[in-house]
Design an enzyme around this catalytic site. Structure first.
Site: not given
Length: 260
Positions: A142, A155
């Site tokens: 990401s 995350y």
């Protein structure tokens, strides 16, 4: 662009019954790879999706249920696949909260699914790749694997960890015809993101266009969502001969987010 050059290869894509994973699976199938789809559910529509993809692309497609929060399931997924020339570690979940309020069970689940699962699948897939003499490990990280945002501690930690695991995997396979790279998406227009737009419109009292531009894509300089097809195209490129010497790196598909 790379028509059917992956014929005879098997790709296992975790978390692939929707969104980015499904988009990648379609593009790999379009390039000729046989596909193993995966998610934690085991519903008739999951198997129907595999059958539909097989008809669409003329390749073999199977659906195998596995709970990616469990190491034993992760390893069994690759074993049940029987072959794994291309491993796409895509499965992931998200939760947003300040660190003092972040539920411990959510932290544990995010680290397990977003990071630890990739260790387990890679550990089983690499011997298969070595036996066949070729392999590609593609980790879906990401923009948050390269930068950070508030309230996303688990995350961000997991995605930074995926980038680190990518580098170690690449070094351990550097002398072999096996590569490992991470794709780092920014905001991608998936069904989950699409469903968030009406809620954001209500929350901020904005129309669709303003919510997308001023809220959702505020950190994405291009002002445009990436697409699942672009994610898939990037994965296909990493499987091509042009990428034989690309390993241990990150490829950002984020509209300039990490250039800021």
């Amino acid at each position: 662009m790379f028509e059917k050059f992956l014929g005879g290869k098997t790709a296992v894509v975790t978390g692939s019954n929707s969104g980015i994973g499904l988009g990648i699976a379609h593009e790999l199938a379009r390039a000729g790879a046989d596909i193993v789809l995966n998610s934690f559910t085991d519903a008739p529509e999951d198997h129907a999706l595999a059958e539909s993809m097989a008809r669409q692309h003329g390749v073999n497609v199977r659906y195998i249920q596995a709970d990616m929060s469990k190491g034993s399931d992760c390893r069994a997924l690759i074993e049940q696949a029987g072959a794994c020339d291309i491993l796409v570690n895509n499965a992931g979940i998200q939760h947003v909260a300040p660190i003092p309020d972040f539920p411990v069970e959510k932290w544990d689940a995010i680290i397990a699914i977003n990071l630890t699962s990739a260790f387990h699948t890679t550990a089983v897939a690499l011997p298969m790749m070595r036996k066949s003499g070729w392999g590609r490990v593609i980790n879906i990280a990401s923009a948050h694997g390269l930068t950070a945002s508030e309230y996303k501690s688990a995350y961000v930690a997991a995605k930074h960890g995926i980038v680190g695991l990518t580098k170690v995997t690449a070094l351990e396979t550097a002398k072999e015809p096996i590569t490992c790279n991470a794709i780092c998406p920014g905001y991608v227009l998936t069904p989950i993101v699409e469903k968030q737009i009406p809620d954001q419109m209500k929350t901020h009292g904005m129309n669709r266009e303003d919510v997308i531009a001023k809220v959702m894509l505020q950190r994405q300089p291009s002002g445009q969502f990436a697409t699942v097809e672009q994610m898939g195209g990037t994965a296909v490129f990493l499987c091509s001969p042009a990428a034989d010497q690309i390993t241990g790196t990150t490829i950002s598909v984020d509209g300039g987010w990490t250039a800021l």
